[in-house]
Design a protein around this motif. Structure first.
Motif: not given
Length: 318
Positions: A78-86, A113-126
């Motif tokens: 796995v790899a975790v990708r987090a984003r602070d939306v806007r 982190l380069d070629d994961p089987d699964h990617e977990l997305r984490v979105y932080f927004s308002e």
């Protein structure tokens, strides 16, 4: 659904071409049901679709708790990708990725982190954080078709990302027949053709007809473009599945042999004769004219292009 652009209502409406129950739940984020992956890949204003794991407050520890408690039926890396939306929160995405990655490691996953089987997305927004597994990545290759890079170019050509959104709203998909009765250089036709629709263009100027054909050959390989009058289309009733057109801008008193109002009103009536759905783009509101032509106006989006130009996007149904 991770939305692109700054106009969530517009992006969510386009996303309805690929999903049901689309609901904006926080800036830049929407939830949906029944997502069709192939259609989602063709969206202009959706970056990706994730399979929702959970929702919580925009807090790293809360997001970690969601991951720790989730029922995860997956194996591999796995790899975790987090984003602070806007940039709406002060959360460190690096810290978030580390913490949620740690929670997954504790559950027996390896990290790649380069070629994961699964990617977990984490979105932080308002006021919200959404956590989910990447399911669909949209193919947003619009920079490859910049109007200035096409074989035939004229100033004022529509950006391909907008043209894609409009054709999606009009029902473009493999097997659908999509019309642009004022096709100009063919930008709308290109995007409809690239999602698999059969495209038909009409323009009053021979130069534009030839240029649109050239652009279609270069990017799509097929498509019909004819010279004609948008107020007297050479097609039978109900011969199209949808239509998109960019009405002339400015306050010209004459365009070819029509006044602007006669041209737009006549085109609206003719398009309604041949197609049940239409997206009309203009520099002003034409809702009354659309209703006079027999259309039901579902909604009008006002989209600012730059300081001196606002596009009015009319969604019309028979």
């Amino acid at each position: 659904m991770e939305l692109a652009g700054e106009e969530d209502a517009f992006a969510a409406r386009e996303a309805e071409a690929a999903a049901t129950g689309v609901t904006v739940v926080a800036p830049g984020l929407a939830t949906a049901r029944g997502v069709e992956p192939e259609r989602a890949r063709r969206l202009a204003y959706t970056r990706r679709v994730v399979e929702l794991v959970g929702r919580c407050d925009p807090d790293i520890e809360a997001a970690r708790a969601v991951v720790a408690a989730a029922n995860v039926d997956r194996e591999g890396t796995v790899a975790v990708r987090a984003r602070d939306v806007r940039g709406l929160t002060d959360i460190s995405t690096t810290d978030a990725e580390r913490e949620l990655g740690s929670a997954l490691v504790e559950r027996g996953f390896g990290v790649d982190l380069d070629d994961p089987d699964h990617e977990l997305r984490v979105y932080f927004s308002e006021d919200a954080c959404l956590v989910g597994w990447t399911a669909v990545e949209a193919v947003r290759d619009f920079a490859d078709r910049k109007p200035t890079d096409r074989p035939f170019f004229q100033p004022g050509s529509m950006a391909p990302v907008d043209a894609r959104a409009f054709v999606n709203m009009a029902g473009a998909e493999p097997g659908a027949r999509i019309l642009d009765p004022m096709c100009g250089t063919g930008g709308v036709l290109l995007e409809a053709g690239l999602v698999g629709a059969d495209v038909v263009g009409v323009d009053a100027q021979a130069k534009m007809v030839g240029g649109a054909r050239e652009n279609l050959r270069h990017y799509v390989g097929s498509g019909d473009v004819v010279r004609g009058d948008a107020t007297a289309l050479p097609f039978s009733d109900d011969s199209m599945d949808g239509a998109v057109f960019d009405a002339p801008y400015g306050r010209q008193s004459k365009i070819a042999r029509h006044s602007l109002s006669d041209l737009v009103g006549g085109a609206l009536a003719e398009v309604r004769r041949v197609a049940p759905e239409c997206v009309m783009v203009a520099d002003r509101l034409w809702a009354e004219e659309a209703e006079n032509a027999g259309w039901e106006v579902e909604r009008v989006f006002e989209r600012r292009v730059h300081r001196s130009l606002v596009r009015y996007v009319h969604l019309l149904h028979r």
